[in-house]
Design a protein around this motif. Sequence first.
Motif, PDB file in Angstrom:
ATOM      1  N   TRP A  38      76.524   1.441 -12.045  1.00  0.00           N
ATOM      2  CA  TRP A  38      77.149   1.210 -13.225  1.00  0.00           C
ATOM      3  C   TRP A  38      76.045   0.697 -14.378  1.00  0.00           C
ATOM      4  CZ3 TRP A  38      78.841  -1.859  -9.477  1.00  0.00           C
ATOM      5  CH2 TRP A  38      78.566  -3.342  -9.626  1.00  0.00           C
ATOM      6  N   GLU A  39      74.771   0.421 -13.791  1.00  0.00           N
ATOM      7  CA  GLU A  39      73.774  -0.071 -14.540  1.00  0.00           C
ATOM      8  C   GLU A  39      73.181   1.075 -15.462  1.00  0.00           C
ATOM      9  OE1 GLU A  39      69.420  -1.260 -14.067  1.00  0.00           O
ATOM     10  OE2 GLU A  39      70.862  -3.094 -13.558  1.00  0.00           O
ATOM     11  N   GLY A  40      73.231   1.251 -16.515  1.00  0.00           N
ATOM     12  CA  GLY A  40      72.842   2.666 -17.341  1.00  0.00           C
ATOM     13  C   GLY A  40      71.320   2.137 -18.000  1.00  0.00           C
ATOM     14  N   HIS A  41      70.953   2.896 -19.072  1.00  0.00           N
ATOM     15  CA  HIS A  41      69.869   2.839 -19.800  1.00  0.00           C
ATOM     16  C   HIS A  41      69.952   1.713 -20.575  1.00  0.00           C
ATOM     17  CE1 HIS A  41      68.360   6.446 -18.154  1.00  0.00           C
ATOM     18  NE2 HIS A  41      69.382   7.292 -18.527  1.00  0.00           N
ATOM     19  N   MET A  42      68.821   0.951 -20.856  1.00  0.00           N
ATOM     20  CA  MET A  42      68.576  -0.121 -22.082  1.00  0.00           C
ATOM     21  C   MET A  42      69.480  -1.231 -21.718  1.00  0.00           C
ATOM     22  SD  MET A  42      66.413   1.162 -23.542  1.00  0.00           S
ATOM     23  CE  MET A  42      65.665   2.711 -23.340  1.00  0.00           C
ATOM     24  N   LYS A  43      69.907  -1.566 -20.412  1.00  0.00           N
ATOM     25  CA  LYS A  43      70.641  -2.828 -20.111  1.00  0.00           C
ATOM     26  C   LYS A  43      69.952  -4.013 -19.910  1.00  0.00           C
ATOM     27  CE  LYS A  43      74.514  -0.799 -20.069  1.00  0.00           C
ATOM     28  NZ  LYS A  43      75.291  -0.934 -21.189  1.00  0.00           N
ATOM     29  N   GLU A  44      68.514  -3.965 -19.538  1.00  0.00           N
ATOM     30  CA  GLU A  44      67.774  -5.067 -19.473  1.00  0.00           C
ATOM     31  C   GLU A  44      66.626  -5.092 -20.583  1.00  0.00           C
ATOM     32  OE1 GLU A  44      67.461  -6.953 -16.770  1.00  0.00           O
ATOM     33  OE2 GLU A  44      68.811  -5.961 -15.336  1.00  0.00           O
ATOM     34  N   MET A  45      66.075  -6.209 -20.959  1.00  0.00           N
ATOM     35  CA  MET A  45      65.015  -6.437 -22.047  1.00  0.00           C
ATOM     36  C   MET A  45      63.825  -5.572 -21.727  1.00  0.00           C
ATOM     37  SD  MET A  45      64.549  -7.620 -24.714  1.00  0.00           S
ATOM     38  CE  MET A  45      63.311  -7.884 -25.905  1.00  0.00           C
ATOM     39  N   HIS A  46      63.623  -5.525 -20.365  1.00  0.00           N
ATOM     40  CA  HIS A  46      62.472  -4.799 -19.715  1.00  0.00           C
ATOM     41  C   HIS A  46      62.427  -3.234 -19.986  1.00  0.00           C
ATOM     42  CE1 HIS A  46      59.237  -3.523 -16.659  1.00  0.00           C
ATOM     43  NE2 HIS A  46      60.164  -2.517 -16.372  1.00  0.00           N
ATOM     44  N   HIS A  47      63.546  -2.694 -20.300  1.00  0.00           N
ATOM     45  CA  HIS A  47      63.868  -1.272 -20.705  1.00  0.00           C
ATOM     46  C   HIS A  47      63.590  -1.273 -22.105  1.00  0.00           C
ATOM     47  CE1 HIS A  47      66.988  -1.356 -17.361  1.00  0.00           C
ATOM     48  NE2 HIS A  47      65.876  -1.085 -16.530  1.00  0.00           N
ATOM     49  N   VAL A  48      64.130  -1.968 -22.950  1.00  0.00           N
ATOM     50  CA  VAL A  48      63.905  -2.052 -24.241  1.00  0.00           C
ATOM     51  C   VAL A  48      62.509  -2.273 -24.591  1.00  0.00           C
ATOM     52  CG1 VAL A  48      64.470  -3.125 -26.438  1.00  0.00           C
ATOM     53  CG2 VAL A  48      66.270  -2.851 -24.762  1.00  0.00           C
ATOM     54  N   ALA A  49      61.729  -3.142 -23.955  1.00  0.00           N
ATOM     55  CA  ALA A  49      60.375  -3.372 -23.944  1.00  0.00           C
ATOM     56  C   ALA A  49      59.691  -2.106 -23.730  1.00  0.00           C
ATOM     57  CB  ALA A  49      59.816  -4.666 -23.480  1.00  0.00           C
ATOM     58  N   VAL A 130      54.669  -5.841 -17.623  1.00  0.00           N
ATOM     59  CA  VAL A 130      54.414  -5.655 -16.120  1.00  0.00           C
ATOM     60  C   VAL A 130      55.061  -6.857 -15.547  1.00  0.00           C
ATOM     61  CG1 VAL A 130      52.421  -5.999 -14.626  1.00  0.00           C
ATOM     62  CG2 VAL A 130      52.097  -4.449 -16.284  1.00  0.00           C
ATOM     63  N   ARG A 131      55.032  -7.932 -16.206  1.00  0.00           N
ATOM     64  CA  ARG A 131      55.464  -9.246 -15.571  1.00  0.00           C
ATOM     65  C   ARG A 131      57.265  -9.160 -15.409  1.00  0.00           C
ATOM     66  NH1 ARG A 131      57.826 -12.635 -13.175  1.00  0.00           N
ATOM     67  NH2 ARG A 131      58.024 -14.797 -13.402  1.00  0.00           N
ATOM     68  N   GLY A 132      57.834  -8.419 -16.383  1.00  0.00           N
ATOM     69  CA  GLY A 132      59.195  -8.389 -16.241  1.00  0.00           C
ATOM     70  C   GLY A 132      59.640  -7.205 -15.309  1.00  0.00           C
ATOM     71  N   GLY A 133      58.590  -6.233 -14.967  1.00  0.00           N
ATOM     72  CA  GLY A 133      58.939  -5.390 -14.016  1.00  0.00           C
ATOM     73  C   GLY A 133      58.779  -5.986 -12.569  1.00  0.00           C
ATOM     74  N   LEU A 134      57.818  -6.746 -12.643  1.00  0.00           N
ATOM     75  CA  LEU A 134      57.584  -7.484 -11.222  1.00  0.00           C
ATOM     76  C   LEU A 134      58.796  -8.355 -10.909  1.00  0.00           C
ATOM     77  CD1 LEU A 134      53.710  -8.341 -11.296  1.00  0.00           C
ATOM     78  CD2 LEU A 134      54.846  -6.900  -9.799  1.00  0.00           C
ATOM     79  N   GLY A 135      59.224  -9.122 -11.847  1.00  0.00           N
ATOM     80  CA  GLY A 135      60.469  -9.775 -11.683  1.00  0.00           C
ATOM     81  C   GLY A 135      61.627  -8.875 -11.474  1.00  0.00           C
ATOM     82  N   LEU A 136      62.147  -7.937 -11.950  1.00  0.00           N
ATOM     83  CA  LEU A 136      63.078  -7.193 -11.652  1.00  0.00           C
ATOM     84  C   LEU A 136      62.952  -6.623 -10.311  1.00  0.00           C
ATOM     85  CD1 LEU A 136      63.707  -5.154 -14.955  1.00  0.00           C
ATOM     86  CD2 LEU A 136      65.014  -6.850 -13.994  1.00  0.00           C
TER      87      LEU A 136
END
Length: 181
Positions: A38-49, A130-136
């Motif tokens: 159910w997770e779609g586009h733009m649900k994480e700050m990483h996606h928006v960034a 990159v930091r957010g992607g590594l965390g996700l």
Amino acid sequence: MPDLWIYVHVGINSVVFVLAVVAVAIAVVNMHSMGVPWEGHMKEMHHVAGLSLLMIVSFQAANGFLRPPREFVDGVPSPTDGGVGFGVGGVPTLRSRMDAFAFRPTLRGLWRLVHKSTGLLVFGLGAYQVRGGLGLYAGRYGAPDYGDAFVWYVCWLVGVVGFAKFWTVWSRRKSEPNFSE
């Protein structure tokens, strides 16, 4: 004839632009297969960034082609547009080189301010991305989070570049004839 650095700068920025487009395309294609259905586009700050970073990188690439022409005073590049001023005997002076980094109320000066500020914003937002992607990735797949190591690497890189810039300016200033220690 332009210096070598401009070709390196354009080449690196072209690669960054292509990699940003490819990264966003891969992320959009794989968004629904990453964990929770159910997770779609733009649900994480990483996606928006990431999307913001793509737009800013696109602006920066286009902005590079919109650079106003250089300004000349008596056939010599003006320090007000980032050119090198000349002192006695046609030798570039440190003061005129330092003036090149100051903001001047000209179209070229405004362009330089926007271009450098946007470049720093891209660097900072890219490091955050990159930091957010590594965390996700670490959170989703139970892998170790190397985000802190990446932040330390970025800090080290900024320190090396800052020291190199300081060393360059200091050694140029030291080589001036009227330099006193």
